[in-house]
Design a protein around this motif. Structure first.
Motif, PDB file in Angstrom:
ATOM      1  N   LEU A 134       0.823  -1.209   0.000  1.00  0.00           N
ATOM      2  CA  LEU A 134       0.000   0.000   0.000  1.00  0.00           C
ATOM      3  C   LEU A 134       0.857   1.259   0.000  1.00  0.00           C
ATOM      4  O   LEU A 134       0.378   2.343  -0.295  1.00  0.00           O
ATOM      5  N   VAL A 135       2.117   1.084   0.327  1.00  0.00           N
ATOM      6  CA  VAL A 135       2.978   2.251   0.459  1.00  0.00           C
ATOM      7  C   VAL A 135       3.029   3.047  -0.839  1.00  0.00           C
ATOM      8  O   VAL A 135       2.754   4.236  -0.892  1.00  0.00           O
TER       9      VAL A 135
ATOM     10  N   GLU B 242       0.006   4.958  -1.701  1.00  0.00           N
ATOM     11  CA  GLU B 242      -0.193   6.197  -0.961  1.00  0.00           C
ATOM     12  C   GLU B 242       0.705   7.300  -1.512  1.00  0.00           C
ATOM     13  O   GLU B 242       0.264   8.412  -1.743  1.00  0.00           O
TER      14      GLU B 242
ATOM     15  N   SER C 150      -9.731 -12.026   2.438  1.00  0.00           N
ATOM     16  CA  SER C 150      -9.265 -11.017   1.467  1.00  0.00           C
ATOM     17  C   SER C 150      -9.077  -9.642   2.095  1.00  0.00           C
ATOM     18  O   SER C 150      -9.265  -8.625   1.416  1.00  0.00           O
ATOM     19  N   SER C 151      -8.700  -9.614   3.358  1.00  0.00           N
ATOM     20  CA  SER C 151      -8.583  -8.312   4.034  1.00  0.00           C
ATOM     21  C   SER C 151      -7.626  -7.371   3.314  1.00  0.00           C
ATOM     22  O   SER C 151      -7.899  -6.183   3.172  1.00  0.00           O
ATOM     23  N   ARG C 152      -6.512  -7.900   2.844  1.00  0.00           N
ATOM     24  CA  ARG C 152      -5.545  -7.040   2.178  1.00  0.00           C
ATOM     25  C   ARG C 152      -6.138  -6.433   0.897  1.00  0.00           C
ATOM     26  O   ARG C 152      -6.008  -5.235   0.652  1.00  0.00           O
TER      27      ARG C 152
ATOM     28  N   LEU D 151      -9.304  -6.031   0.249  1.00  0.00           N
ATOM     29  CA  LEU D 151     -10.351  -5.076   0.629  1.00  0.00           C
ATOM     30  C   LEU D 151      -9.720  -3.757   1.074  1.00  0.00           C
ATOM     31  O   LEU D 151     -10.237  -2.679   0.749  1.00  0.00           O
ATOM     32  N   ALA D 152      -8.605  -3.831   1.790  1.00  0.00           N
ATOM     33  CA  ALA D 152      -7.905  -2.601   2.189  1.00  0.00           C
ATOM     34  C   ALA D 152      -7.476  -1.822   0.948  1.00  0.00           C
ATOM     35  O   ALA D 152      -7.702  -0.612   0.845  1.00  0.00           O
TER      36      ALA D 152
ATOM     37  N   HIS E 236     -10.628  -0.246  -0.799  1.00  0.00           N
ATOM     38  CA  HIS E 236     -11.147   0.931  -0.101  1.00  0.00           C
ATOM     39  C   HIS E 236     -10.174   2.114  -0.226  1.00  0.00           C
ATOM     40  O   HIS E 236     -10.590   3.265  -0.305  1.00  0.00           O
ATOM     41  N   PHE E 237      -8.900   1.803  -0.251  1.00  0.00           N
ATOM     42  CA  PHE E 237      -7.888   2.842  -0.398  1.00  0.00           C
ATOM     43  C   PHE E 237      -8.009   3.490  -1.782  1.00  0.00           C
ATOM     44  O   PHE E 237      -7.968   4.716  -1.926  1.00  0.00           O
TER      45      PHE E 237
ATOM     46  N   LEU F 252      -1.076   4.896   5.897  1.00  0.00           N
ATOM     47  CA  LEU F 252      -0.981   3.441   5.918  1.00  0.00           C
ATOM     48  C   LEU F 252       0.467   2.980   5.848  1.00  0.00           C
ATOM     49  O   LEU F 252       0.774   1.835   6.141  1.00  0.00           O
TER      50      LEU F 252
ATOM     51  N   GLU G  35       2.181  -0.403   7.524  1.00  0.00           N
ATOM     52  CA  GLU G  35       2.749  -1.514   6.767  1.00  0.00           C
ATOM     53  C   GLU G  35       4.165  -1.816   7.242  1.00  0.00           C
ATOM     54  O   GLU G  35       4.520  -2.965   7.481  1.00  0.00           O
TER      55      GLU G  35
ATOM     56  N   GLU H 107       5.431  -1.258  10.064  1.00  0.00           N
ATOM     57  CA  GLU H 107       5.456  -1.811  11.428  1.00  0.00           C
ATOM     58  C   GLU H 107       4.480  -2.982  11.596  1.00  0.00           C
ATOM     59  O   GLU H 107       4.048  -3.291  12.708  1.00  0.00           O
TER      60      GLU H 107
ATOM     61  N   HIS I 207      -9.426  -2.909   7.367  1.00  0.00           N
ATOM     62  CA  HIS I 207      -9.144  -4.176   6.665  1.00  0.00           C
ATOM     63  C   HIS I 207      -7.647  -4.496   6.710  1.00  0.00           C
ATOM     64  O   HIS I 207      -7.259  -5.659   6.786  1.00  0.00           O
ATOM     65  N   PHE I 208      -6.847  -3.462   6.661  1.00  0.00           N
ATOM     66  CA  PHE I 208      -5.397  -3.655   6.724  1.00  0.00           C
ATOM     67  C   PHE I 208      -5.009  -4.207   8.105  1.00  0.00           C
ATOM     68  O   PHE I 208      -4.210  -5.148   8.214  1.00  0.00           O
TER      69      PHE I 208
ATOM     70  N   LYS J 251      -6.939  -5.868  10.036  1.00  0.00           N
ATOM     71  CA  LYS J 251      -7.488  -7.229  10.034  1.00  0.00           C
ATOM     72  C   LYS J 251      -6.504  -8.185   9.364  1.00  0.00           C
ATOM     73  O   LYS J 251      -6.259  -9.291   9.846  1.00  0.00           O
ATOM     74  N   ASP J 252      -5.951  -7.729   8.240  1.00  0.00           N
ATOM     75  CA  ASP J 252      -4.996  -8.561   7.508  1.00  0.00           C
ATOM     76  C   ASP J 252      -3.783  -8.898   8.366  1.00  0.00           C
ATOM     77  O   ASP J 252      -3.216  -9.984   8.249  1.00  0.00           O
ATOM     78  N   PHE J 253      -3.407  -7.984   9.241  1.00  0.00           N
ATOM     79  CA  PHE J 253      -2.269  -8.221  10.130  1.00  0.00           C
ATOM     80  C   PHE J 253      -2.700  -8.940  11.416  1.00  0.00           C
ATOM     81  O   PHE J 253      -1.895  -9.111  12.331  1.00  0.00           O
TER      82      PHE J 253
END
Lengths: 310, 310, 310, 310
Positions: A105-106, A109, A169-171, A173-174, A177-178, C105, C109, C111, C177-178, C180-182
């Protein structure tokens, strides 16, 4: 640039590749979070070559269906480009290597919601969203396309596997949404992710994938006419070469020298422009997420045939 | 893969390229921090093609010397690989696209002092350090090599320009000290930077550069025998394709489809494997640091000749 | 350390602060994505001081309810710590300044899903998730607490505003969600975000917030007994000082020298340990997201009273 | 805010602290790259308290000189602010916590050469450069100041240690050249780093450091008159609290609740505004680079005396 070598005939060569590269012991890893991928026996290995002259060669487990996962991104991109009359797709996603791991995600962003390329997950979600604009059920459309090009009723969506993947699929979904937050997703995040996961859950064999990918070696010409233009076919090849192997694109270009796209299901689709499409499959992965035996086999095949774009 | 088209003869084609692409007005930018690069008239444009069959074509300002800058990295890499008997270079530098701007320290920190590839500045400093191990005056050795391959006494190090650049090399000194801190530089930071800057300050013409780069289109064969092995030549090509155009490698692969390496002096060296080496030069740069007119001319040339590895 | 100065009596001083700092013209910005916050007239300005000796002073729009937004994070943290018998909260969130903007985010990520502190959005989502474990409807519980401490039936959840904010909560959904993924979120991402948004949509006045925050100036003692222990109260103060003002915590500590927490609704809650709780409100924000007039007024107030922990 | 507790008399209390916290076995680490710091016996532990009422208490190894390292940054900042008539220092360095490790180049690149605060190395180099503008030999000036405030001829620059550190200062040289590249360094990178390293190599005892830091607890008043203004003294305290303990500033504020500054030599200077200055020393460090025993002792002392700004 292909350099014709004194290669052995392709049939025996593939048999030899299978003998040399079928895993003898469990090494590499499988995606722990995707149960159905982790369950495949480690010693599976298949390879198929579909040539532009219409021949087909295969060996090993080339008729065993596996989950195509991210290899689907090549075909979704082709379909999105075909339908992209107004040419807006490339304002929503770049064509540069990502330089970081495939679901970071870095970078998203830092670059304000414009994914680096269509083959990282964020980019594939944008491509799916783009395609859904035209055909809401993009996954089913993709399946129909693959079925036609493969000339086989074999490909199917493993809906149980898709449901299982969706629940973890949390990642994705993140990411979705991002993208939404940056205004780079038209449809609801949840439905784009669901459709994307169903595309990834398509089951195909090496033989079917090699045939389905052949249009990219044939200047865009599919079984029933042009899939994409000659120039788009070349450009998809360039994206595969620079971005197709997650964070190992450079290494793969260095060792194999051909445009390729891998999936965490253990498959790799490779294009030899003007010559053939190759699909190799073996389920266990290296640290970058690419098939361990598959990558080694392709390097070997490239060395022995002289197939390389360089 | 090269597709033979009904291309016009190369001589008239280059003349036409020069007519179409020579800048008519000042656009793009020049490196403000490097006075001697900023002083070149904006409307310079040259192109040269050296073919594997021994022919040479050129047009425009193809005989005007310019500062090769980062194009030198291709040749330094070739020489470092030639001398890399123990094969240790690839433990000090990776072969992956960087995904960020060419002189970023961020990636270097995240990856603990191992540069992403030999064509970002950090990577080139490591290659120079590697080469200096064998030949302390690496720049002079590079000059001799270029002179031999170009078959011309023309190439020279512009020592005034080098001194001037050295006085504003804070970024490169920061990179070198940073590499040193990570234990990835054997020689003193200051002397590696000085040698690197002198390599970049070599002056050559399009004709000379096209001839000097021809060994990469000829499976590693230089004027007086092998420069690198066939497989190393192919691999240098793959690094050029994935990493040669700063943060626009993907875009260049997409538009031009050939391995290339650009320099902030406005030159671009391009390889058509098995066919030819091309050098184009025009001093003004796009936002990514690549020659504006040069990139456009190469895209045009690729379209009109069908030259592309895809 | 509070240094007693020859300060004017507090009532007239607050009136003077209101005269000096009430905005005369529209400057600063409002959160464009949150319609109900953008609609507040720019010239609103209120201030209230509740002292540990039981006195209450106020001036300006101190009785106008506004959206407390991120100020809620202070109270949710206090409630989560109160219920954190096993002491597991601090394994899920750190206590360090973030050094980047409040909803980044990137840091999450790098951390691995452990937010830097409870006051960035990611951290607040974890605290909410933690609190929901004990009380699923954490927002209503928070409201009840604030009502009791404020000694007023005034505070309420603006459910329309919450629904509106929820419909544009893509960034928070991405964060959830992120997390959650972690593996750092127990409940469904959607319900944690919904609850969080409802907490932020609580409407209160300066007077009510100053009274509700007074327990932090009183070693943890609330209206009806201890809210948190003396040492937890001091520690919440330290987190406010180092992390309470988004990316301007250092600047605020430098100018004001007191623990504070701001919200994008334009409110700031400040604690003078042992002395009083202060709430100031003015809707327009500076570039870091803190109330423009509010911050200036607090700096002025700190200068004129000598209130500062340093 | 200091809360007066029924604390035992300070002399016996410090003796008890020494008994409890002097390391009994080797734990924590020492800076491997700085030989003279690594050589100190692990079981050294000293503490000294200088009060604003003129008393002095000490125990343990409080008279053993040690390398002050980064504690010097507090004093250099004070001197730079004293001489900063035009008030330009704060345009060259921010006052925000860094959120990353103390020598990161990443943040510097993202923020275009403006360090986050004066206590990370990049910021300290800028402060040194600023001070050198006025007094080229800033290190000797710093030494003179410390000697006067400590009322002792004891402090000295360990020139051998400085020379040794300078020979392994690649990271600081990288930072300095990087600052230079961004135009945020007036003097040559090499001479700023040399001066900085000499400041860090000043040797002092706990007693001397507590006395030298006392002006910060006394509203800026030094032994021979004001060092900085009352408001600058408070502001230096706020920077110590938010940025003084590398990446553990939040944790230290949470546990100890006082402005502090640590050095990799194992010393920590702490200010109790209006009350006293404390210096503790024990050479072995925790993972964040702060004295292991020293931090624990300060938390204990804060608990037992009630000293805390919160």
């Amino acid at each position: 640039m292909t350099t014709a070598l004194m290669a052995p005939p392709l049939g025996p060569l593939l048999d030899d590749i299978v003998r040399s590269h079928t895993p003898q012991r469990e090494s590499g890893s499988v995606p722990a979070t995707i149960p159905h991928l982790a369950a495949v026996p480690f010693n599976r290995f298949g390879i198929a070559v579909a040539t532009t002259s219409g021949e087909l060669f295969s060996s090993g487990d080339a008729h065993v269906p596996f989950s195509i996962q991210s290899i689907s991104k090549v075909f979704t991109l082709a379909m999105a480009l075909r339908g992209d009359g107004p040419g807006t797709l490339w304002s929503r996603v770049l064509r540069e290597p990502s330089g970081t791991s495939f679901n970071s995600l870095v970078q998203l962003e830092v670059e304000h919601g414009i994914p680096r390329n269509p083959f990282i997950n964020a980019g594939a979600l944008v491509v799916t969203d783009h395609l859904m604009n035209e055909t809401p059920d993009a996954a089913t459309r993709l399946l129909r396309f693959l079925t036609e090009e493969a000339g086989s009723a074999g490909p199917f969506i493993d809906e149980d596997a898709a449901a299982s993947e969706l629940s973890s699929s949390s990642r994705n979904l993140a990411l979705a949404h991002f993208l939404k937050d940056f205004g780079n997703l038209a449809r609801p995040a949840e439905s784009v992710v669901e459709n994307y996961v169903r595309q990834c859950s398509i089951m195909m064999t090496c033989v079917e994938l090699a045939k389905a990918g052949l249009f990219l070696a044939r200047d865009g010409q599919g079984t029933h006419g042009p899939v994409v233009s000659r120039s788009e076919a070349k450009r998809i090849g360039s994206i595969m070469l620079t971005c197709g192997m997650y964070d190992a694109a450079g290494e793969f270009a260095y060792r194999v020298g051909l445009p390729g796209k891998s999936g965490v299901g253990g498959g790799i689709l490779v294009i030899v422009p003007g010559e053939c499409a190759i699909c190799v499959w073996s389920p266990r992965l290296d640290a970058k997420g690419n098939s361990l035996a598959g990558t080694a086999a392709l390097a070997d095949l490239s060395d022995r045939t002289g197939w390389s774009v360089f």
